[in-house]
Each structure stands twice: as structure tokens, then as C-alpha cells.
Design a protein around this motif. Structure first.
Motif, short mmCIF file in Angstrom:
data_model
loop_
_atom_site.label_atom_id
_atom_site.label_comp_id
_atom_site.label_asym_id
_atom_site.label_seq_id
_atom_site.Cartn_x
_atom_site.Cartn_y
_atom_site.Cartn_z
N LYS A 84 0.84 -1.21 0.00
CA LYS A 84 0.00 0.00 0.00
C LYS A 84 0.87 1.25 0.00
O LYS A 84 0.56 2.23 -0.69
CB LYS A 84 -0.94 0.01 1.20
N GLU A 85 1.96 1.23 0.74
CA GLU A 85 2.83 2.40 0.78
C GLU A 85 3.55 2.61 -0.55
O GLU A 85 3.75 3.74 -0.98
CB GLU A 85 3.81 2.28 1.94
N SER A 86 3.92 1.53 -1.23
CA SER A 86 4.55 1.69 -2.55
C SER A 86 3.54 2.25 -3.55
O SER A 86 3.89 3.09 -4.38
CB SER A 86 5.13 0.38 -3.06
N LEU A 87 2.29 1.83 -3.44
CA LEU A 87 1.24 2.38 -4.31
C LEU A 87 1.01 3.86 -4.02
O LEU A 87 0.88 4.68 -4.93
CB LEU A 87 -0.06 1.60 -4.14
N LEU A 88 0.96 4.20 -2.76
CA LEU A 88 0.76 5.59 -2.35
C LEU A 88 1.85 6.49 -2.92
O LEU A 88 1.57 7.60 -3.38
CB LEU A 88 0.75 5.68 -0.82
N CYS A 89 3.09 5.99 -2.95
CA CYS A 89 4.22 6.78 -3.44
C CYS A 89 4.48 6.56 -4.93
O CYS A 89 5.43 7.13 -5.47
CB CYS A 89 5.46 6.44 -2.63
N ALA A 90 3.66 5.75 -5.58
CA ALA A 90 3.79 5.46 -7.01
C ALA A 90 5.18 4.91 -7.36
O ALA A 90 5.80 5.32 -8.34
CB ALA A 90 3.46 6.68 -7.84
N VAL A 91 5.65 3.98 -6.54
CA VAL A 91 6.96 3.36 -6.76
C VAL A 91 6.74 1.93 -7.25
O VAL A 91 6.05 1.15 -6.59
CB VAL A 91 7.79 3.34 -5.45
N PRO A 92 7.31 1.58 -8.41
CA PRO A 92 7.20 0.19 -8.87
C PRO A 92 7.81 -0.75 -7.83
O PRO A 92 8.76 -0.39 -7.14
CB PRO A 92 8.01 0.17 -10.16
N VAL A 93 7.28 -1.95 -7.79
CA VAL A 93 7.69 -2.89 -6.74
C VAL A 93 8.09 -4.23 -7.35
O VAL A 93 7.51 -4.68 -8.34
CB VAL A 93 6.57 -3.05 -5.68
N LEU A 94 9.11 -4.82 -6.77
CA LEU A 94 9.49 -6.20 -7.06
C LEU A 94 9.15 -6.98 -5.80
O LEU A 94 9.72 -6.72 -4.74
CB LEU A 94 10.97 -6.33 -7.38
N VAL A 95 8.20 -7.89 -5.91
CA VAL A 95 7.72 -8.64 -4.75
C VAL A 95 8.38 -10.01 -4.70
O VAL A 95 8.32 -10.76 -5.66
CB VAL A 95 6.18 -8.80 -4.79
N LEU A 96 9.00 -10.28 -3.57
CA LEU A 96 9.63 -11.57 -3.32
C LEU A 96 8.94 -12.21 -2.12
O LEU A 96 9.38 -12.05 -0.98
CB LEU A 96 11.12 -11.38 -3.03
N PRO A 97 7.82 -12.91 -2.34
CA PRO A 97 7.09 -13.49 -1.21
C PRO A 97 7.96 -14.47 -0.43
O PRO A 97 8.64 -15.30 -1.01
CB PRO A 97 5.92 -14.21 -1.86
#
Length: 120
Positions: A84-97
């Protein structure tokens, strides 16, 4: 700026995280134009395994929203608060579950489905 954080319970997956950190640090040594910020307790690493280049910084805690505001990409475990915080800041994310029994794999799938980041 590449910001990398693994949530508050990274101790449960220390082996996997340390392996990833070593790989990312070795890449950073070859690409000094990138600044990599880790929110990770540096004391948990065996420093004899690798050298830390100047463009890599470790902090036990960071003000995540402030760091994300300046970041170009965010590498994280896929926890909902981090996403949610990455979306709020419009930062692309690489998710490593890390935890296949939590919300992380499903959150990662949604990030991939909506094309707002990548799944590692």
C-alpha cells in the motif's frame, strides 16, 4: 535509489533474505551508479562473506514513506502495508514473497495481474 525491506519479521526467513542480500550487494558492487538502501539489521549478516560497497547502506529501521518518496524501485516481501505504501508513493515494486502461508503470494499475484510491479 533501490529500496529493499522485508517487513518486521524477517528473522523467520533469515537464510533466504541473506542469500538475496548477498546477490544484490554483488550486483551493486558492479553498478555504483545505484544507491541501494536496506531496511535490515546489519548485525545479522556474516560480514566475512562479502564486502559492502559504498553505494549500499543498511539501517535497522527507516521512515519508509520518506524513503519511498525518493526511490525508483521497491523490493519487498509482499506484505500488504508495504505494498500500500509503494502504491501511495507510485513506486514500482518487485515482490519476493517469503511466507507461502500468508497473504504475500496473493498480494504478489495482484501486483503482477495489475501490472504495477513484478514477482520474483
Amino acid at each position: 535509489i533501490i529500496y529493499c525491506a522485508f517487513g518486521t519479521r524477517y528473522d523467520l526467513y533469515l537464510k533466504e533474505i541473506v542469500g538475496f542480500i548477498k546477490k544484490l550487494v554483488s550486483i551493486a558492487a558492479k553498478t555504483p551508479r545505484y544507491l541501494i538502501i536496506f531496511s535490515f539489521d546489519f548485525s545479522l549478516l556474516d560480514k566475512s562473506d562479502f564486502a559492502i560497497p559504498e553505494n549500499v547502506k543498511f539501517f535497522k529501521q527507516v521512515p519508509q514513506l520518506r524513503v519511498l518518496e525518493s526511490s525508483d524501485i521497491f523490493i519487498c516481501h509482499g506484505g500488504l502495508n508495504s505494498l500500500k505504501e509503494s502504491l501511495l508513493c507510485a513506486v514500482p515494486v518487485l515482490v519476493l514473497p517469503l511466507d507461502r502461508y500468508s497473504d504475500q503470494p496473493g498480494n504478489a499475484a495482484r501486483i503482477g495481474y495489475h501490472r504495477i510491479g513484478y514477482i520474483g
